[in-house]
Design an enzyme around this catalytic site. Structure first.
Site, PDB file in Angstrom:
ATOM      1  N   GLU A 101       0.873  -1.168   0.000  1.00  0.00           N
ATOM      2  CA  GLU A 101       0.000   0.000   0.000  1.00  0.00           C
ATOM      3  C   GLU A 101       0.918   1.228   0.000  1.00  0.00           C
ATOM      4  O   GLU A 101       1.822   1.317   0.841  1.00  0.00           O
ATOM      5  CB  GLU A 101      -0.876  -0.015   1.266  1.00  0.00           C
TER       6      GLU A 101
ATOM      7  N   ARG B 294       5.010 -12.860   9.588  1.00  0.00           N
ATOM      8  CA  ARG B 294       5.738 -11.641   9.244  1.00  0.00           C
ATOM      9  C   ARG B 294       7.071 -11.595   9.976  1.00  0.00           C
ATOM     10  O   ARG B 294       7.290 -12.314  10.953  1.00  0.00           O
ATOM     11  CB  ARG B 294       4.899 -10.405   9.555  1.00  0.00           C
TER      12      ARG B 294
ATOM     13  N   LYS C  22       3.953   0.506   9.974  1.00  0.00           N
ATOM     14  CA  LYS C  22       4.052   1.781   9.261  1.00  0.00           C
ATOM     15  C   LYS C  22       3.520   2.930  10.103  1.00  0.00           C
ATOM     16  O   LYS C  22       4.039   4.037  10.038  1.00  0.00           O
ATOM     17  CB  LYS C  22       3.293   1.688   7.940  1.00  0.00           C
TER      18      LYS C  22
HETATM   19  P1  ATP Z   1       1.791  -2.141   8.246  1.00  0.00           P
HETATM   20  O1  ATP Z   1       0.867  -3.132   8.907  1.00  0.00           O
HETATM   21  O2  ATP Z   1       3.023  -1.833   8.982  1.00  0.00           O
HETATM   22  O3  ATP Z   1       1.085  -0.916   7.747  1.00  0.00           O
HETATM   23  P2  ATP Z   1       1.341  -3.507   5.887  1.00  0.00           P
HETATM   24  O4  ATP Z   1       1.361  -4.967   5.980  1.00  0.00           O
HETATM   25  O5  ATP Z   1       0.002  -2.863   5.923  1.00  0.00           O
HETATM   26  O6  ATP Z   1       2.288  -2.886   6.949  1.00  0.00           O
HETATM   27  P3  ATP Z   1       1.619  -3.286   3.103  1.00  0.00           P
HETATM   28  O7  ATP Z   1       2.115  -2.165   2.292  1.00  0.00           O
HETATM   29  O8  ATP Z   1       0.168  -3.602   3.045  1.00  0.00           O
HETATM   30  O9  ATP Z   1       2.055  -2.997   4.600  1.00  0.00           O
HETATM   31  O10 ATP Z   1       2.467  -4.599   2.857  1.00  0.00           O
HETATM   32  C1  ATP Z   1       2.783  -5.095   1.595  1.00  0.00           C
HETATM   33  C2  ATP Z   1       3.144  -6.549   1.715  1.00  0.00           C
HETATM   34  O11 ATP Z   1       4.244  -6.705   2.591  1.00  0.00           O
HETATM   35  C3  ATP Z   1       1.996  -7.346   2.301  1.00  0.00           C
HETATM   36  O12 ATP Z   1       1.873  -8.543   1.585  1.00  0.00           O
HETATM   37  C4  ATP Z   1       2.413  -7.582   3.715  1.00  0.00           C
HETATM   38  O13 ATP Z   1       1.875  -8.772   4.219  1.00  0.00           O
HETATM   39  C5  ATP Z   1       3.939  -7.647   3.592  1.00  0.00           C
HETATM   40  N1  ATP Z   1       4.570  -7.264   4.854  1.00  0.00           N
HETATM   41  C6  ATP Z   1       4.388  -6.131   5.552  1.00  0.00           C
HETATM   42  N2  ATP Z   1       5.093  -6.154   6.696  1.00  0.00           N
HETATM   43  C7  ATP Z   1       5.744  -7.341   6.728  1.00  0.00           C
HETATM   44  C8  ATP Z   1       6.622  -7.972   7.649  1.00  0.00           C
HETATM   45  N3  ATP Z   1       6.984  -7.387   8.795  1.00  0.00           N
HETATM   46  N4  ATP Z   1       7.102  -9.203   7.337  1.00  0.00           N
HETATM   47  C9  ATP Z   1       6.746  -9.796   6.190  1.00  0.00           C
HETATM   48  N5  ATP Z   1       5.925  -9.271   5.274  1.00  0.00           N
HETATM   49  C10 ATP Z   1       5.415  -8.053   5.537  1.00  0.00           C
HETATM   50 MG    MG Z   2      -1.587  -3.392   4.642  1.00  0.00          MG
END
Ligand code: ATP
Ligand code: MG
Length: 560
Positions: A38, A264, A274
């Site tokens: 995102e 994760r 984030k």
């Molecule tokens: P946050 O929860 O911190 O906002 P997010 O998961 O919403 O992070 P996205 O931009 O939606 O962030 O993530 C893009 C991809 O990266 C998704 O498939 C997500 O599952 C993966 N991802 C995000 N954080 C991690 C992590 N700590 N370890 C592994 N994969 C991750």
């Molecule tokens: Mg997300």
């Protein structure tokens, strides 16, 4: 295992087993994966785990990986993030070819499918407020209650949905919900919201839309449109999988993707959410998204961490279903191992102490040869100047040393790296008793650092000629947080490490570093360093990428 060996060794994990089985059984011809960020922040090392997995699986099994922006919430998303994410994925070493996609590219088709569900009686427009919908949702132990609008005729919902799209209603006035099961044990199936009204411009679609699909309605359908076969996401989406399946099963989608969840990456002494990273930037706790203490890829890059080390780290962590907390020492280890193989060696004094070599002629410069990599004769050498006044490290002198301190002390002989044996003959101190100058004599017969009479010294210290030294600022970074799980006991900001950045202003570098290139170098005995973009002519700034393990610190720790 070296980085190169790790890269060659094909990983095996449950995701790869699934893909292998699907190929063997003929369910998948070539796997298609996607990395779906995102665009509401910069990528961090947790994302690197997802990137390396998605691109890695696609590459190993002859498939392809898409970069798909999950841009369904225009309120939080920005073009700056779209650009930085692409730069960071490229930096990590991956290429999505022509497969750059945006969920927003699919908005028209998603909307058609929303109408399809309404016509089929599988979705309805609900006039309840967000609070009312939340209250009707129930809890994990109690079923939800049905909305009074759940029985609305399809034609009426269709008309309202079209007017929602046309901008006839205020934000929050109505939503489109799937009609699934308000009594489901899975809260995600209790008539989830598919569309909401947001009168907000979108970075890509501008003012074309004032209703936006939710993550759940956009994600699986985008996978299906793009032909994604294995949709890999983190464990918190496991409870969304029944909804993912319900949607692709109830829509005329062109392909049938499947979702799989993995744990994760959690890194100790680090925050990876984030929301928290945005707070660090917005409240000024760090200098920006690319502050070298940040776990963002932009921060790691600026610090000087090579992308190979990040990939190596992520591979060693592996892919599993169980959550765990990874020690950042593993990342440091991967960085050291990567840089040990590539970084040239240099001499630099970070906390300088002046030394006068009393028997070296005034005004005379001697040239010595230093090796660029002591472990690799092929890496060649360079000339470094020596003179009557040199800088040594303040920590390499003790007036009254314990037995195991093998460095400079009154009466002690040590080797100056690549130069001569010197013996300390005196120390001058300031009014606080701090040494400000050492007097030494050198042995001309030990040029190059070996005594022809076979005499041994226990210690070797680095040095820089005072007349030729290049002054620089050096920034030493430590963990951004002082506890393994920041925020576990309250606000995570309270757990910031007050000493995460130490700025040393009066460092002295050997003259070959006057116009450094961007590649990290090893400052011998100290660590790996690389110039920061803040460097200006006459104002060099170096970042410490990672420290070498300090053998003296280890001895001291054992004695304590
Ligand atoms: P946050 O929860 O911190 O906002 P997010 O998961 O919403 O992070 P996205 O931009 O939606 O962030 O993530 C893009 C991809 O990266 C998704 O498939 C997500 O599952 C993966 N991802 C995000 N954080 C991690 C992590 N700590 N370890 C592994 N994969 C991750
Ligand atoms: Mg997300």
């Amino acid at each position: 295992m070296t980085v190169a060996e790790a890269e060659r060794e094909a990983p095996s994990d449950f995701v790869r087993s699934i893909v292998r089985d699907d190929i063997a059984a003929g369910r998948t011809a070539e796997p298609v994966t996607r990395f779906p960020p995102e665009p509401n922040g910069y990528l961090h090392i947790g994302h690197a785990k997802s990137i390396v997995l998605n691109f890695g699986v696609a590459g190993e099994f002859g498939g392809r990986c898409h970069l798909r922006f999950d841009d369904t919430n225009p309120v939080k998303e920005e073009t700056e993030f779209i650009d930085s994410i692409q730069a960071d994925v490229r930096w990590l070493g991956y290429d999505w070819g022509e497969h750059l996609h945006f969920a927003s590219d699919h908005f028209e088709r998603l909307y058609e499918w929303a109408e399809h569900l309404v016509r089929e009686g599988k979705a309805y427009v609900d006039d309840s407020s967000a609070d009312e919908i939340r209250a009707m949702r129930g809890t994990l132990t109690e079923p939800g209650t049905e909305s009074p609008f759940r029985g609305r005729p399809a034609e009426e919902s269709l008309d309202l949905l079209r007017r929602m799209r046309a901008g006839a209603f205020a934000e929050g006035a109505r939503v489109l919900r799937a009609r699934i099961d308000m009594a489901s044990g899975n809260v995600n199936l209790r008539d989830p919201v598919l569309y909401r009204i947001l009168h907000a411009g979108h970075p890509r679609t501008g003012d074309a839309w004032c209703i936006y699909p939710t993550y759940d309605f956009a994600h699986g359908q985008s996978d299906a449109i793009e032909g994604v076969t294995h949709s890999l996401c983190t464990l918190e989406f496991a409870d969304h999988r029944p909804l993912y399946d319900w949607l692709v099963d109830n829509l005329p989608v062109p392909t049938r993707p499947r979702q799989y969840e993995f744990a994760r990456l959690n890194l100790a002494y680090t925050v990876l959410s984030k929301r928290r990273l945005i707070r660090l930037v917005e409240e000024g706790h760090v200098a920006g998204w690319d502050d070298p203490r940040m776990p963002t890829l932009a921060g790691l890059r600026r610090r000087g961490v090579p992308p190979e080390a990040v990939r190596d780290f992520v591979r060693r962590v592996g892919v599993a279903r169980a959550d765990n907390l990874v020690d950042p020492a593993l990342l440091d280890h991967c960085i050291r191992e990567g840089l040990n193989a590539t970084a040239e060696r240099r001499l630099a004094v970070l906390r300088p102490l002046r030394v006068v070599i009393e028997n070296w002629p005034e005004g005379e410069t001697g040239m010595l040869t230093a090796r660029n990599d002591p472990n690799d004769p092929g890496a060649g050498g360079r000339e470094i100047p020596f003179g009557r006044e040199i800088w040594v490290e303040r920590d390499d002198f003790m007036e009254d040393p314990p037995r195991k301190f093998h460095r400079l002390a009154p009466g002690r002989e040590v080797r100056l790296r690549y130069a001569y044996f010197v013996t300390c003959t005196g120390v001058e101190k300031d009014e606080n008793g701090e040494p400000v100058l050492l007097r030494c004599i050198y042995d001309p017969a030990t040029r190059g650092g070996d005594a022809p009479d076979g005499r041994k010294v226990r210690g070797t210290v680095h040095w820089v000629s005072a007349a030729h030294a290049v002054p620089a600022e050096v920034r030493l970074y430590d963990r951004l947080f002082s506890v393994p799980e920041p925020g576990a006991g309250g606000d995570f900001i309270a757990d910031l490490n007050p000493e995460s950045l130490i700025v040393l202003k009066d460092c002295m570098l050997e003259p070959s570093l006057a116009a450094p290139d961007a590649a990290p170098v090893q400052f011998e005995r100290q660590g790996y360093f690389r110039p920061d973009p803040d460097s200006r002519p006459g104002g060099l700034v170096f970042n410490r990428v990672v420290a070498l393990r300090d053998s003296w610190a280890k001895i001291r720790a054992k004695e304590d």
